[in-house]
Scaffold this motif. Structure first.
Motif, mmCIF file in Angstrom:
data_model
loop_
_atom_site.group_PDB
_atom_site.id
_atom_site.type_symbol
_atom_site.label_atom_id
_atom_site.label_comp_id
_atom_site.label_asym_id
_atom_site.label_seq_id
_atom_site.Cartn_x
_atom_site.Cartn_y
_atom_site.Cartn_z
ATOM 1 N N GLN A 445 0.785 -1.370 -0.151
ATOM 2 C CA GLN A 445 -0.192 -0.131 0.282
ATOM 3 C C GLN A 445 0.775 1.105 0.009
ATOM 4 O O GLN A 445 2.077 1.039 0.618
ATOM 5 N N PHE A 446 0.104 2.375 -0.477
ATOM 6 C CA PHE A 446 0.940 3.530 -0.575
ATOM 7 C C PHE A 446 1.478 4.082 0.938
ATOM 8 O O PHE A 446 2.365 4.811 0.849
ATOM 9 N N LYS A 447 0.635 3.865 1.915
ATOM 10 C CA LYS A 447 1.035 4.430 3.261
ATOM 11 C C LYS A 447 2.332 3.669 3.777
ATOM 12 O O LYS A 447 3.077 4.313 4.558
ATOM 13 N N GLU A 448 2.530 2.422 3.337
ATOM 14 C CA GLU A 448 3.631 1.787 3.618
ATOM 15 C C GLU A 448 5.019 2.544 3.159
ATOM 16 O O GLU A 448 5.978 2.629 4.026
ATOM 17 N N VAL A 449 4.823 2.640 1.949
ATOM 18 C CA VAL A 449 6.176 3.535 1.390
ATOM 19 C C VAL A 449 6.125 4.821 2.029
ATOM 20 O O VAL A 449 7.267 5.484 2.178
ATOM 21 N N ALA A 450 5.034 5.353 2.291
ATOM 22 C CA ALA A 450 5.067 7.106 2.891
ATOM 23 C C ALA A 450 5.716 6.816 4.237
ATOM 24 O O ALA A 450 6.509 7.697 4.734
ATOM 25 N N ALA A 451 5.416 5.774 4.905
ATOM 26 C CA ALA A 451 6.007 5.586 6.509
ATOM 27 C C ALA A 451 7.256 5.422 6.385
ATOM 28 O O ALA A 451 8.013 5.847 7.397
ATOM 29 N N ARG A 452 7.843 4.899 5.604
ATOM 30 C CA ARG A 452 9.444 4.623 5.285
ATOM 31 C C ARG A 452 10.084 5.912 5.162
ATOM 32 O O ARG A 452 11.111 6.355 5.754
ATOM 33 N N LEU A 453 9.539 6.753 4.116
ATOM 34 C CA LEU A 453 10.099 7.947 3.962
ATOM 35 C C LEU A 453 9.984 8.910 4.908
ATOM 36 O O LEU A 453 10.884 9.723 5.169
ATOM 37 N N VAL A 454 8.726 8.943 5.637
ATOM 38 C CA VAL A 454 8.823 9.802 6.669
ATOM 39 C C VAL A 454 9.613 9.419 7.936
ATOM 40 O O VAL A 454 10.028 10.355 8.487
ATOM 41 N N GLY A 455 9.887 8.462 8.214
ATOM 42 C CA GLY A 455 10.778 7.814 9.192
ATOM 43 C C GLY A 455 12.180 8.136 8.979
ATOM 44 O O GLY A 455 12.875 8.517 9.889
ATOM 45 N N VAL A 456 12.454 7.962 7.641
ATOM 46 C CA VAL A 456 13.960 8.344 7.601
ATOM 47 C C VAL A 456 14.079 9.961 7.686
ATOM 48 O O VAL A 456 15.080 10.170 8.035
ATOM 49 N N ALA A 457 13.316 10.854 7.047
ATOM 50 C CA ALA A 457 13.093 12.159 7.117
ATOM 51 C C ALA A 457 13.289 12.607 8.535
ATOM 52 O O ALA A 457 14.028 13.519 8.891
ATOM 53 N N GLN A 458 12.449 12.079 9.331
ATOM 54 C CA GLN A 458 12.303 12.360 10.850
ATOM 55 C C GLN A 458 13.809 11.986 11.419
ATOM 56 O O GLN A 458 14.501 12.959 12.317
ATOM 57 N N LYS A 459 14.628 11.189 11.236
ATOM 58 C CA LYS A 459 15.798 10.945 11.640
ATOM 59 C C LYS A 459 16.737 11.808 11.062
ATOM 60 O O LYS A 459 17.774 12.253 11.669
ATOM 61 N N GLN A 460 16.599 12.144 9.767
ATOM 62 C CA GLN A 460 17.562 13.268 9.151
ATOM 63 C C GLN A 460 17.339 14.466 9.927
ATOM 64 O O GLN A 460 18.341 15.117 10.282
ATOM 65 N N ARG A 461 16.033 14.896 10.358
ATOM 66 C CA ARG A 461 15.748 16.063 10.674
ATOM 67 C C ARG A 461 16.433 16.296 12.278
ATOM 68 O O ARG A 461 17.035 17.060 12.721
ATOM 69 N N ALA A 462 16.336 14.973 13.072
ATOM 70 C CA ALA A 462 16.788 14.968 14.303
ATOM 71 C C ALA A 462 18.281 15.055 14.214
ATOM 72 O O ALA A 462 18.957 15.699 15.230
ATOM 73 N N ARG A 463 18.758 14.449 13.306
ATOM 74 C CA ARG A 463 20.349 14.462 13.306
ATOM 75 C C ARG A 463 20.985 15.770 13.028
ATOM 76 O O ARG A 463 21.817 16.542 13.431
ATOM 77 N N LEU A 464 20.348 16.551 12.020
ATOM 78 C CA LEU A 464 20.709 17.773 11.873
ATOM 79 C C LEU A 464 20.358 18.721 12.994
ATOM 80 O O LEU A 464 21.179 19.909 13.014
ATOM 81 N N ALA A 465 19.292 18.660 13.658
ATOM 82 C CA ALA A 465 19.365 19.567 14.694
ATOM 83 C C ALA A 465 20.287 19.463 16.023
ATOM 84 O O ALA A 465 20.496 20.237 16.367
ATOM 85 N N GLU A 466 20.672 17.969 16.001
ATOM 86 C CA GLU A 466 21.483 17.622 16.881
ATOM 87 C C GLU A 466 22.879 18.188 16.754
ATOM 88 O O GLU A 466 23.647 18.874 17.582
ATOM 89 N N GLU A 467 23.380 18.109 15.616
ATOM 90 C CA GLU A 467 24.492 18.635 14.823
ATOM 91 C C GLU A 467 24.599 20.274 15.194
ATOM 92 O O GLU A 467 25.476 20.706 15.374
ATOM 93 N N LYS A 468 23.341 20.898 14.758
ATOM 94 C CA LYS A 468 23.349 22.352 14.868
ATOM 95 C C LYS A 468 23.468 22.696 16.408
ATOM 96 O O LYS A 468 24.122 23.659 16.558
ATOM 97 N N ALA A 469 22.773 22.035 17.245
ATOM 98 C CA ALA A 469 22.821 22.339 18.740
ATOM 99 C C ALA A 469 24.374 21.928 19.209
ATOM 100 O O ALA A 469 24.909 22.717 20.045
ATOM 101 N N LYS A 470 25.111 21.112 18.700
ATOM 102 C CA LYS A 470 26.525 20.991 19.219
ATOM 103 C C LYS A 470 27.289 21.815 18.809
ATOM 104 O O LYS A 470 28.070 22.193 19.401
ATOM 105 N N ARG A 471 26.955 22.252 17.401
ATOM 106 C CA ARG A 471 27.879 23.537 16.851
ATOM 107 C C ARG A 471 27.863 24.569 17.771
ATOM 108 O O ARG A 471 28.657 25.282 18.005
ATOM 109 N N ALA A 472 26.585 24.902 17.850
ATOM 110 C CA ALA A 472 26.348 26.024 19.144
ATOM 111 C C ALA A 472 27.062 25.998 20.251
ATOM 112 O O ALA A 472 27.547 26.768 20.746
ATOM 113 N N ASP A 473 26.922 24.936 21.149
ATOM 114 C CA ASP A 473 27.613 24.510 22.127
ATOM 115 C C ASP A 473 29.125 24.841 22.068
ATOM 116 O O ASP A 473 29.757 25.452 22.991
#
Length: 504
Positions: A445-473
Motif C-alpha cells: 500500500q502507498f501508506k507503507e512507502v510513505a511511512a518509510r520515507l517519513v521515518g527516514v526524514a524524521q531521523k534526518q531532521r533530528a540528526r541535523l538539529a543535534e549537529e546544529k545544537a552541538k555546533r552552537a555549544d
C-alpha cells in the motif's frame, strides 16, 4: 491446487476487461493537472513535436499517442471506436495552426478528453453496447495463446501496435466495420495498464489480446468464437512469414461523400463517423463476405477526402481538408516499427491509490519531501529533486530491492513527468506519483512507502538539529574547549554521522 491456474486466468481476464471497458475513473483523472501530466509524459518520449511556430510549451502529440494518452486516463472506456475517432478528429482539426499537421496541441487534447467524459453520460454514451463476456475452455485458450505468441514474435511481454496491425490484416479482420484506425483505437483501449493514470507502455498482453478480439467481434456483430477461430486458422506456422491481407476492394468506386454540417475550427466541416445500426447478419456468415458487401461504405468511417480542387490549388487556403486519423495512426505505427527489433522493456507497475490526506499542505510526507529536496536560495522556486537526488532517496530509504532496481527507479522518474518540467526537476506532485509507482512495484500500500520515507526524514531532521545544537555549544565554549578533542577522532566521528547528509 489444480484449479489455481484457472482461477488466476479468470482473475486476469476480469482485470483486463475492467481495464479496457470498466467503470470510468474519478473526476481527478481528467483534471487539468492530470491531463497535463499525461500529455507531457508522451511529449517527452520523443514522438511528439513542438508547436507550429517551433517554440516551447508542451508541444504536440500525434494521433496515435493521443489515443494512448486518452486510454491511460480512462477516457476511452465505454466508448465505441467511431465516437472516439470523432473526438480525436475534432482535436486534430482544432490544432491546425498551433501544431504540425496531423498533431494535437494540449488545449485541444484537454477539450477532447473532457468531451469524451461528458459524452459518456449522454444518450450517445448510454447506447454503447460493450463486448460480450469471453468464456473459453482450456483447449481454446491454449490454441489462442499459441496464436498470440506466434503473431507477437514470441515476446514474453506482449504484442506491439505494429504486430497487432499485422494480425488483423493477416486474419482478414480489416474491413468496412473495422478499419485500420478502429483497430488502433481497440489496441489503445485494451493495452496493459489502460486507465492507470500514467503513460503505460504500448503493449498488449494475452488477456488484453482476448479483449481486443472481443471488441473486433462487437464491431462485426458476431460472436467472439468467430473471430477467435479466424485468428487460430490464420496463425503462421513456425518459420513462416506473416502475410498481411488487404481488405477486398469493391468493383464500384464509392461516390464522394460531402462533409456533414458539423463545423470545426475556422468553418472547416468535419464528417462525423457512421452510426452503427440495423440488424446483424447470421453469425455463420464469413467476415470476408461482409467485407465485400460493405466495402462501398468504408469511407463513411473515416474523414471526408480532400476535394480534387485542393490538389490543383496546391493544398493552400481553407480548402484543405483536415488530416485523417487513419493516416496519422498508420504513419505513427510505421515509425514505431523501426524500433521493433529493440529490446522491449517490461512495463512499470500500476501506481497504488494515493489517499487524499497526503495532498494536504501540512502532511508528514510533504515535510519529508522538503527534507530530502533541494531548496532555492533566492526563494523563487519550490523545493525540488533531480534524478540523482531521487535515486539517493529510494536507495537511502531502503526502497531499492526485488523488482525495483536502479534502472526501474530512473524509469519511474522519467515517467513521472519531471524531466519535461521547465528545469527538469521533480516537485511534490510528481514525487507523490513516483512513490505510488514504487508501492505498486513492491506490491504494498502507498501508506507503507510513505511511512518509510517519513521515518527516514524524521531521523534526518533530528540528526541535523543535534549537529546544529552541538555546533552552537562548541562556539559558546570557546576555542580552548574545541582544542581538547583530538582532531582525527572528531573528523572520523563527524564523517560517520554525516552519512545521510551526503546521501541526501
Amino acid at each position: 491446487a489444480r484449479c489455481a491456474p484457472q482461477r488466476a486466468a479468470a482473475a486476469a481476464a476480469r482485470a483486463a476487461a475492467e481495464s479496457a471497458n470498466g467503470p470510468p475513473p474519478g473526476a481527478d483523472a481528467t483534471s487539468r493537472a492530470a491531463l497535463r501530466s499525461i500529455f507531457s509524459q508522451y511529449a517527452s518520449s520523443g514522438s511528439g513535436g513542438k508547436g507550429a511556430d517551433g517554440k516551447g510549451g508542451l508541444g504536440s502529440l500525434n494521433a496515435l499517442d493521443v489515443l494512448h494518452a486518452l486510454s491511460d486516463v480512462g477516457a476511452l472506456r465505454r466508448h465505441s471506436p467511431e465516437t472516439t475517432l470523432q473526438f480525436v478528429t475534432r482535436a486534430i482539426d482544432e490544432s491546425l495552426g498551433s501544431a504540425p499537421d496531423g498533431s494535437v496541441a494540449f488545449d485541444a487534447f484537454e477539450r477532447c478528453a473532457s468531451g469524451l467524459v461528458a459524452a459518456r453520460a449522454s444518450t450517445r454514451g448510454a447506447s454503447y453496447k460493450p463486448p460480450e463476456d469471453v468464456q473459453m475452455h482450456s483447449e481454446q485458450r491454449r490454441a489462442l495463446r499459441a496464436s498470440f505468441e506466434a503473431f507477437a514474435g514470441g515476446s514474453s511481454y506482449g504484442m506491439r501496435p505494429e504486430q497487432w496491425e499485422q494480425t488483423v490484416r493477416a486474419c482478414g479482420l480489416v474491413g468496412a466495420k473495422c478499419t485500420e484506425t478502429s483497430a488502433a483505437v481497440i489496441f489503445a483501449k485494451c493495452k496493459n495498464g489502460a486507465g492507470s493514470l500514467s503513460a503505460a507502455p504500448k503493449v498488449l498482453t494475452f488477456e488484453g489480446f482476448v479483449q481486443a478480439c472481443a471488441h473486433v467481434a462487437a464491431q462485426y456483430d458476431v460472436k467472439f468464437d468467430v473471430v477467435a477461430q479466424r485468428v487460430v486458422k490464420c496463425t503462421p506456422k513456425e518459420g513462416e512469414e506473416i502475410t498481411a491481407k488487404k481488405p477486398p476492394k469493391s468493383p464500384v468506386k464509392p461516390a464522394y461523400i460531402p462533409p456533414a454540417s458539423t463545423k470545426g475550427v475556422a468553418g472547416r466541416a468535419v464528417a462525423p463517423p457512421e452510426v452503427r445500426g440495423g440488424t446483424a447478419g447470421s453469425e455463420s456468415e464469413s467476415l470476408d463476405e461482409r467485407n465485400v458487401s460493405e466495402a462501398r461504405n468504408v469511407e463513411r468511417t473515416r474523414l471526408s477526402p480532400p476535394s480534387p480542387s485542393s490538389k490543383e490549388d496546391g493544398g493552400g487556403g481553407g480548402s484543405r481538408a483536415p488530416p485523417s486519423p487513419a493516416r496519422s495512426t498508420t504513419s505513427a505505427s510505421s515509425r514505431t516499427s523501426n524500433d521493433s527489433h529493440s529490446p522491449l522493456k517490461p512495463p512499470l507497475a500500476a501506481p497504488k491509490e494515493i489517499p487524499a490526506s497526503f495532498r494536504e499542505p501540512g502532511c508528514d510526507l510533504r515535510e519529508a519531501f522538503f527534507t530530502f529536496a533541494d531548496h532555492d536560495a533566492s526563494g523563487n522556486r519550490s523545493p525540488s529533486c533531480d534524478a540523482v537526488k531521487w535515486g539517493r532517496v529510494v536507495r537511502g530509504c531502503g526502497l531499492v530491492g526485488g523488482s525495483l532496481t536502479d534502472d526501474v527507479a530512473r524509469e519511474i522518474y522519467r515517467a513521472s513527468g519531471a524531466s519535461v518540467a521547465e528545469d527538469g526537476r521533480m516537485r511534490y506532485d510528481e514525487f507523490l506519483w513516483a512513490c505510488a509507482t514504487v508501492a505498486g512495484t513492491h506490491g504494498v500500500q502507498f501508506k507503507e512507502v510513505a511511512a518509510r520515507l517519513v521515518g527516514v526524514a524524521q531521523k534526518q531532521r533530528a540528526r541535523l538539529a543535534e549537529e546544529k545544537a552541538k555546533r552552537a555549544d562548541e562556539n559558546s565554549a570557546g576555542a580552548g574547549a574545541a582544542a581538547t578533542k583530538p582532531p582525527a577522532a572528531d573528523e572520523k566521528k563527524k564523517k560517520k554521522k554525516g552519512m545521510f547528509s551526503r546521501m541526501f
